[in-house]
Design a protein around this motif. Structure first.
Motif, PDB file in Angstrom:
ATOM      1  N   GLU A   1      38.745  54.545  41.825  1.00 37.84           N
ATOM      2  CA  GLU A   1      38.946  53.859  43.105  1.00 37.84           C
ATOM      3  C   GLU A   1      39.065  52.347  42.892  1.00 37.84           C
ATOM      4  OE1 GLU A   1      39.349  55.101  46.207  1.00 37.84           O
ATOM      5  OE2 GLU A   1      39.266  57.168  45.490  1.00 37.84           O
ATOM      6  N   ILE A   2      38.211  51.805  42.027  1.00 38.77           N
ATOM      7  CA  ILE A   2      38.280  50.366  41.716  1.00 38.77           C
ATOM      8  C   ILE A   2      39.604  50.046  41.035  1.00 38.77           C
ATOM      9  CG2 ILE A   2      37.210  48.456  40.446  1.00 38.77           C
ATOM     10  CD1 ILE A   2      34.552  50.069  40.605  1.00 38.77           C
ATOM     11  N   LEU A   3      40.003  50.891  40.099  1.00 44.92           N
ATOM     12  CA  LEU A   3      41.275  50.699  39.396  1.00 44.92           C
ATOM     13  C   LEU A   3      42.444  50.712  40.372  1.00 44.92           C
ATOM     14  CD1 LEU A   3      42.824  50.443  36.700  1.00 44.92           C
ATOM     15  CD2 LEU A   3      42.821  52.946  36.579  1.00 44.92           C
ATOM     16  N   TYR A   4      42.393  51.623  41.332  1.00 40.74           N
ATOM     17  CA  TYR A   4      43.457  51.686  42.346  1.00 40.74           C
ATOM     18  C   TYR A   4      43.530  50.363  43.109  1.00 40.74           C
ATOM     19  CZ  TYR A   4      46.129  53.097  46.431  1.00 40.74           C
ATOM     20  OH  TYR A   4      47.081  53.163  47.424  1.00 40.74           O
ATOM     21  N   ASP A   5      42.384  49.848  43.517  1.00 40.45           N
ATOM     22  CA  ASP A   5      42.361  48.576  44.253  1.00 40.45           C
ATOM     23  C   ASP A   5      42.913  47.440  43.399  1.00 40.45           C
ATOM     24  OD1 ASP A   5      41.289  49.829  46.464  1.00 40.45           O
ATOM     25  OD2 ASP A   5      39.215  49.256  46.001  1.00 40.45           O
TER      26      ASP A   5
ATOM     27  N   PRO B   1      50.278  39.538  43.969  1.00 44.52           N
ATOM     28  CA  PRO B   1      50.309  38.491  42.951  1.00 44.52           C
ATOM     29  C   PRO B   1      49.508  37.245  43.335  1.00 44.52           C
ATOM     30  CG  PRO B   1      52.497  39.416  43.225  1.00 44.52           C
ATOM     31  CD  PRO B   1      51.640  40.019  44.304  1.00 44.52           C
ATOM     32  N   SER B   2      49.389  36.969  44.624  1.00 44.36           N
ATOM     33  CA  SER B   2      48.661  35.791  45.085  1.00 44.36           C
ATOM     34  C   SER B   2      47.143  35.988  45.109  1.00 44.36           C
ATOM     35  CB  SER B   2      49.133  35.410  46.493  1.00 44.36           C
ATOM     36  OG  SER B   2      48.917  36.493  47.396  1.00 44.36           O
ATOM     37  N   GLU B   3      46.674  37.194  44.828  1.00 44.17           N
ATOM     38  CA  GLU B   3      45.249  37.499  44.948  1.00 44.17           C
ATOM     39  C   GLU B   3      44.548  37.464  43.578  1.00 44.17           C
ATOM     40  OE1 GLU B   3      44.889  40.321  48.828  1.00 44.17           O
ATOM     41  OE2 GLU B   3      45.804  41.287  47.071  1.00 44.17           O
ATOM     42  N   GLY B   4      44.704  36.354  42.899  1.00 47.31           N
ATOM     43  CA  GLY B   4      44.148  36.230  41.562  1.00 47.31           C
ATOM     44  C   GLY B   4      42.636  36.353  41.521  1.00 47.31           C
ATOM     45  N   GLU B   5      41.946  35.726  42.458  1.00 42.95           N
ATOM     46  CA  GLU B   5      40.481  35.782  42.472  1.00 42.95           C
ATOM     47  C   GLU B   5      39.985  37.194  42.735  1.00 42.95           C
ATOM     48  OE1 GLU B   5      38.513  32.929  44.898  1.00 42.95           O
ATOM     49  OE2 GLU B   5      39.645  31.226  44.078  1.00 42.95           O
TER      50      GLU B   5
ATOM     51  N   LEU C   1      37.653  42.374  40.779  1.00 40.57           N
ATOM     52  CA  LEU C   1      37.798  43.820  40.603  1.00 40.57           C
ATOM     53  C   LEU C   1      37.770  44.201  39.129  1.00 40.57           C
ATOM     54  CD1 LEU C   1      40.504  44.506  43.328  1.00 40.57           C
ATOM     55  CD2 LEU C   1      38.195  45.478  43.284  1.00 40.57           C
ATOM     56  N   LEU C   2      38.351  43.358  38.275  1.00 43.84           N
ATOM     57  CA  LEU C   2      38.327  43.628  36.846  1.00 43.84           C
ATOM     58  C   LEU C   2      36.887  43.618  36.331  1.00 43.84           C
ATOM     59  CD1 LEU C   2      40.410  44.176  34.561  1.00 43.84           C
ATOM     60  CD2 LEU C   2      40.209  41.751  33.975  1.00 43.84           C
ATOM     61  N   LYS C   3      36.082  42.693  36.838  1.00 40.52           N
ATOM     62  CA  LYS C   3      34.669  42.632  36.446  1.00 40.52           C
ATOM     63  C   LYS C   3      33.905  43.871  36.903  1.00 40.52           C
ATOM     64  CE  LYS C   3      34.258  37.602  36.295  1.00 40.52           C
ATOM     65  NZ  LYS C   3      33.716  36.396  36.971  1.00 40.52           N
ATOM     66  N   LYS C   4      34.255  44.389  38.071  1.00 38.31           N
ATOM     67  CA  LYS C   4      33.613  45.612  38.563  1.00 38.31           C
ATOM     68  C   LYS C   4      34.044  46.832  37.770  1.00 38.31           C
ATOM     69  CE  LYS C   4      33.272  46.531  42.931  1.00 38.31           C
ATOM     70  NZ  LYS C   4      33.639  46.731  44.366  1.00 38.31           N
TER      71      LYS C   4
ATOM     72  N   ASN D   1      38.226  33.641  31.412  1.00 39.69           N
ATOM     73  CA  ASN D   1      39.679  33.410  31.363  1.00 39.69           C
ATOM     74  C   ASN D   1      40.478  34.632  30.880  1.00 39.69           C
ATOM     75  OD1 ASN D   1      39.247  30.661  32.109  1.00 39.69           O
ATOM     76  ND2 ASN D   1      38.764  30.214  29.963  1.00 39.69           N
ATOM     77  N   CYS D   2      40.083  35.797  31.324  1.00 40.10           N
ATOM     78  CA  CYS D   2      40.843  37.009  30.982  1.00 40.10           C
ATOM     79  C   CYS D   2      41.871  37.293  32.065  1.00 40.10           C
ATOM     80  CB  CYS D   2      39.915  38.209  30.830  1.00 40.10           C
ATOM     81  SG  CYS D   2      38.864  38.105  29.375  1.00 40.10           S
ATOM     82  N   TYR D   3      43.039  37.718  31.645  1.00 37.97           N
ATOM     83  CA  TYR D   3      44.093  38.047  32.605  1.00 37.97           C
ATOM     84  C   TYR D   3      44.743  39.373  32.205  1.00 37.97           C
ATOM     85  CZ  TYR D   3      48.190  37.847  35.560  1.00 37.97           C
ATOM     86  OH  TYR D   3      49.142  38.156  36.488  1.00 37.97           O
ATOM     87  N   VAL D   4      44.725  40.313  33.118  1.00 37.68           N
ATOM     88  CA  VAL D   4      45.349  41.619  32.905  1.00 37.68           C
ATOM     89  C   VAL D   4      46.402  41.808  33.979  1.00 37.68           C
ATOM     90  CG1 VAL D   4      45.002  44.119  32.809  1.00 37.68           C
ATOM     91  CG2 VAL D   4      43.256  42.568  31.869  1.00 37.68           C
TER      92      VAL D   4
END
Length: 203
Positions: A32-36, A42-46, A51-54, A62-65
């Motif tokens: 479910e988190i992955l889906y979100d 693209p504008s929702e970087g924060e 979500l990546l941390k969750k 400074n990680c970007y996926v």
């Protein structure tokens, strides 16, 4: 086999059946988190970073996926600082995948820490085993690379596009192929040329 025993076998390289309902229910929470994450704008970087941390077991600075990201779990993957992953990174992380600092993934890289036995009867019953994968610091993984269970890749190494990494690769080398093999060490020429005969012109 109860859930605790299934999880112990998952983590210890033993054969197990990943179809336990309690296990699948726990896995579904991460899906479910992955889906979100994959449906952020693209504008929702924060929001994407949160979500990546969750989702992941650990995320450095400074990680970007780049979405889409694919993962069996997510929570068994640990990223260091300054990791960049282009689109379609696939993490078959039924056991721990450790990614060091300053690692770059080109598009369509698969890291698979899970496998299935060759024996047909066990495979018919969906038996599985997991072996952890470790990627060192400052590694570049080329497009379309597949990294298989139990592999480690040493610091500073470059793995060329389209490689199938079946065995561990040492530090400070260029490796590629199917199966992936060490082609050469990183050396003096690499400090002069960045691609073929194109000279480095940056300080």
């Amino acid at each position: 086999m109860d859930l605790k025993e299934v999880k112990e076998r998952m983590q210890n390289g033993k054969l197990y059946f990943p179809t336990d309902e309690a296990l699948l229910s726990e896995q579904a929470e991460y899906m479910e988190i992955l889906y979100d994450f994959n449906n952020t704008r693209p504008s929702e970087g924060e929001k994407r970073a949160e979500l990546l941390k969750k989702l992941l077991g650990g995320v450095g600075k400074n990680c970007y996926v780049e979405p889409p990201l694919h993962a069996n779990w997510g929570c068994n993957t640990y990223m260091g600082d300054d990791v960049y992953a282009n689109f379609n990174l696939t993490l078959v992380d039924d056991v721990k995948i450790t990614i060091g600092n300053h690692v770059m993934f080109a598009p369509n890289v698969t890291i698979s820490a899970a496998g299935h036995p060759v024996e047909p009867g066990l495979r018919y019953r969906q038996a599985q085993y997991n072996l952890p994968v470790t990627i060192g610091d400052n590694v570049w993984i080329g497009a379309g690379t597949v990294i298989l269970p139990g592999v480690s890749i040493g610091d500073n190494t470059v793995v060329g596009a389209g490689s199938i990494v079946t065995r561990s690769i040492p530090a400070n080398v260029v490796a590629y192929g199917n199966p992936c093999r060490v082609i050469r060490e990183i050396g003096e020429r690499d400090r002069k040329y960045y691609y073929r005969d194109l000279e480095i012109d940056l300080e």
